[in-house]
Design a protein around this motif. Sequence first.
Motif, PDB file in Angstrom:
ATOM      1  N   ILE A   1       0.821  -1.226   0.000  1.00  0.00           N
ATOM      2  CA  ILE A   1       0.000   0.000   0.000  1.00  0.00           C
ATOM      3  C   ILE A   1       0.845   1.261   0.000  1.00  0.00           C
ATOM      4  O   ILE A   1       0.349   2.354  -0.306  1.00  0.00           O
ATOM      5  N   GLY A   2       2.109   1.169   0.351  1.00  0.00           N
ATOM      6  CA  GLY A   2       2.982   2.334   0.390  1.00  0.00           C
ATOM      7  C   GLY A   2       4.431   1.914   0.511  1.00  0.00           C
ATOM      8  O   GLY A   2       4.757   0.724   0.457  1.00  0.00           O
ATOM      9  N   PHE A   3       5.307   2.941   0.731  1.00  0.00           N
ATOM     10  CA  PHE A   3       6.740   2.675   0.761  1.00  0.00           C
ATOM     11  C   PHE A   3       7.394   3.469   1.883  1.00  0.00           C
ATOM     12  O   PHE A   3       7.036   4.624   2.150  1.00  0.00           O
ATOM     13  N   VAL A   4       8.361   2.838   2.537  1.00  0.00           N
ATOM     14  CA  VAL A   4       9.037   3.437   3.693  1.00  0.00           C
ATOM     15  C   VAL A   4       9.676   4.766   3.313  1.00  0.00           C
ATOM     16  O   VAL A   4      10.242   4.923   2.235  1.00  0.00           O
ATOM     17  N   GLY A   5       9.594   5.729   4.243  1.00  0.00           N
ATOM     18  CA  GLY A   5      10.210   7.032   4.034  1.00  0.00           C
ATOM     19  C   GLY A   5      10.578   7.668   5.363  1.00  0.00           C
ATOM     20  O   GLY A   5      10.677   6.987   6.388  1.00  0.00           O
ATOM     21  N   THR A   6      10.725   8.977   5.349  1.00  0.00           N
ATOM     22  CA  THR A   6      11.077   9.705   6.565  1.00  0.00           C
ATOM     23  C   THR A   6      10.346  11.043   6.611  1.00  0.00           C
ATOM     24  O   THR A   6      10.884  12.052   7.064  1.00  0.00           O
ATOM     25  N   THR A   7       9.076  11.064   6.133  1.00  0.00           N
ATOM     26  CA  THR A   7       8.277  12.284   6.132  1.00  0.00           C
ATOM     27  C   THR A   7       7.717  12.535   7.532  1.00  0.00           C
ATOM     28  O   THR A   7       7.648  11.631   8.364  1.00  0.00           O
ATOM     29  N   GLY A   8       7.270  13.789   7.782  1.00  0.00           N
ATOM     30  CA  GLY A   8       6.729  14.145   9.096  1.00  0.00           C
ATOM     31  C   GLY A   8       7.839  14.278  10.122  1.00  0.00           C
ATOM     32  O   GLY A   8       8.996  14.570   9.799  1.00  0.00           O
ATOM     33  N   MET A   9       7.509  14.031  11.396  1.00  0.00           N
ATOM     34  CA  MET A   9       8.487  14.145  12.483  1.00  0.00           C
ATOM     35  C   MET A   9       9.259  12.830  12.579  1.00  0.00           C
ATOM     36  O   MET A   9       8.907  11.917  13.324  1.00  0.00           O
ATOM     37  N   SER A  10      10.340  12.744  11.804  1.00  0.00           N
ATOM     38  CA  SER A  10      11.123  11.514  11.708  1.00  0.00           C
ATOM     39  C   SER A  10      12.598  11.857  11.624  1.00  0.00           C
ATOM     40  O   SER A  10      12.983  12.827  10.974  1.00  0.00           O
ATOM     41  N   THR A  11      13.433  11.053  12.285  1.00  0.00           N
ATOM     42  CA  THR A  11      14.880  11.275  12.254  1.00  0.00           C
ATOM     43  C   THR A  11      15.585  10.374  11.242  1.00  0.00           C
ATOM     44  O   THR A  11      16.789  10.484  11.056  1.00  0.00           O
ATOM     45  N   GLY A  12      14.853   9.489  10.601  1.00  0.00           N
ATOM     46  CA  GLY A  12      15.460   8.580   9.623  1.00  0.00           C
ATOM     47  C   GLY A  12      14.391   7.707   8.995  1.00  0.00           C
ATOM     48  O   GLY A  12      13.255   7.635   9.490  1.00  0.00           O
ATOM     49  N   PRO A  13      14.703   7.039   7.901  1.00  0.00           N
ATOM     50  CA  PRO A  13      13.697   6.217   7.215  1.00  0.00           C
ATOM     51  C   PRO A  13      13.227   5.052   8.092  1.00  0.00           C
ATOM     52  O   PRO A  13      14.031   4.252   8.563  1.00  0.00           O
ATOM     53  N   HIS A  14      11.926   4.976   8.307  1.00  0.00           N
ATOM     54  CA  HIS A  14      11.329   3.870   9.050  1.00  0.00           C
ATOM     55  C   HIS A  14       9.809   3.913   8.864  1.00  0.00           C
ATOM     56  O   HIS A  14       9.251   4.894   8.356  1.00  0.00           O
ATOM     57  N   LEU A  15       9.153   2.839   9.273  1.00  0.00           N
ATOM     58  CA  LEU A  15       7.690   2.781   9.262  1.00  0.00           C
ATOM     59  C   LEU A  15       7.186   2.881  10.691  1.00  0.00           C
ATOM     60  O   LEU A  15       7.618   2.133  11.568  1.00  0.00           O
ATOM     61  N   HIS A  16       6.263   3.790  10.920  1.00  0.00           N
ATOM     62  CA  HIS A  16       5.569   3.868  12.209  1.00  0.00           C
ATOM     63  C   HIS A  16       4.233   3.143  12.041  1.00  0.00           C
ATOM     64  O   HIS A  16       3.406   3.511  11.218  1.00  0.00           O
ATOM     65  N   TYR A  17       4.043   2.050  12.836  1.00  0.00           N
ATOM     66  CA  TYR A  17       2.888   1.189  12.678  1.00  0.00           C
ATOM     67  C   TYR A  17       2.085   1.155  13.974  1.00  0.00           C
ATOM     68  O   TYR A  17       2.629   0.915  15.058  1.00  0.00           O
ATOM     69  N   GLU A  18       0.762   1.422  13.862  1.00  0.00           N
ATOM     70  CA  GLU A  18      -0.122   1.396  15.028  1.00  0.00           C
ATOM     71  C   GLU A  18      -1.239   0.387  14.818  1.00  0.00           C
ATOM     72  O   GLU A  18      -1.680   0.148  13.690  1.00  0.00           O
TER      73      GLU A  18
END
Length: 464
Positions: free
Chosen positions: A395-412
């Motif tokens: 559905i998407g691809f890992v990045g570092t947009t928003g409040m992020s210090t490096g490329p990762h996925l935030h999953y809830e």
Amino acid sequence: MDINESNQHNAPFNYFAKENLLPASEQASILAQIAHKAERKLKLRWILAISSLPLFGIYAAFGLAPQTIIGNIPTAAVIEEIALPNITSATADIAGQSFWYKEHVRRDDTLNTVLSRLNIHNRDAINFIRSDNVASEIASSLRPSRSIEAQTDNEGNLISLKYQLNSDQFISIKQTVTGYEASKVAQNFEKRPILKSAEIKSSLFGATDAANIPDYIAIQIATMFESEIDFNTDLRRGDHLSVIYEGSYDQGELLKTGDVLAAEFVNNGKTYQAIGYRDHSGKMQYYTPDGKSLQKSFLRSPLEFTRISSSFSSGRFHPILQRLKAHKGTDFAAPTGTGVKASGDAKVDFVGTKGGYGNVIVLKHDNGVSTVYGHLSRFATGLSKGNKVAQGDVIGFVGTTGMSTGPHLHYEFLVNGEHRDPMTVALPKTFPITGQEKVAFDTISNQLTAQIKLLGNSNIAALE
């Protein structure tokens, strides 16, 4: 000379001169010793003489053996006429024959080099392969290791040709009375199971590479057991896997691999087993040997082979805000562009940009469950609100947009609006196989389970 002198010279030497006369007993002892020595010398001479007889016999044998006379053998020249074969008839026989050539495309091959190795020399066939809409795809699709075979006559005129276009299709060229014809034909494969085993020394892919198991099969193994085993953190040196998967062969040559039919993974002393069974739609589903589904309603991780960089926490020091703040999800570190999968069947509830999440997707599942995917670099093409997605869809691809210090996925993971730890929340399984399907499944399961057991309990490393 007087008579006394003559007698003195002829008499034996007297060891006992008158002026040195010895007693009679001593004289007798000395004479006995002299006689004994003389007797020993005589015996030794006889022994040497007798032992030399075999040597004299051998010498005599060689001396008497006749020599082979070579030079006196009479010779004679014999001249015999040999009838030669009829060259005209032999040439006619060859002219009516055809020859098969089979090659594999090499790394530096061009169309000309391939046709030359196949003994194709007639200009009309070469021009047809270059200009025909179907046949011309051969030149543009030459890939190393792909097979190509041809039938020609003794003069290099093409009769037929077959080129492996891909794993499911080949291009066929045949000579007809009006010229050449080309068509695409579906590949008819002979399917056979491939049995292999591997031992974990560092990683799953390291073990499967060492056992010559394709990456495609390794990914299937990880997917079917991912709800039970975390392949990033749970693997131990000495873990063992056995797998049976489909192999598609053409004339004894393996051209492609298909689905995993059965697998066993021993992780830290605990054994996990999976048996494949195709449903009515032809999709492969995996169950335990007794028919319980291995597929859970949700994937534990939306990414393949990643690591957790930040866990679910009620109080974590935020690296950007520089204060304690609840972390209501799990962060998976991964390179930018890594595909993000839907953790379960769902409807897209939101896709766009939202505050500190950056580019984010929210999926709405059944039973009040929602999942959130944040900091994405981009979304899957055509994804929009209201779309339905299946478990495992990218559905998407890992990045570092928003409040992020490096490329990762935030999953809830939310249940009725309440955040739960995605790594520990209980994930319900799908329904087990039942009814008439269970009867057919049991037959397959018994056979595959026996093969897996044989593979695991023997020294067989591979059977193709």
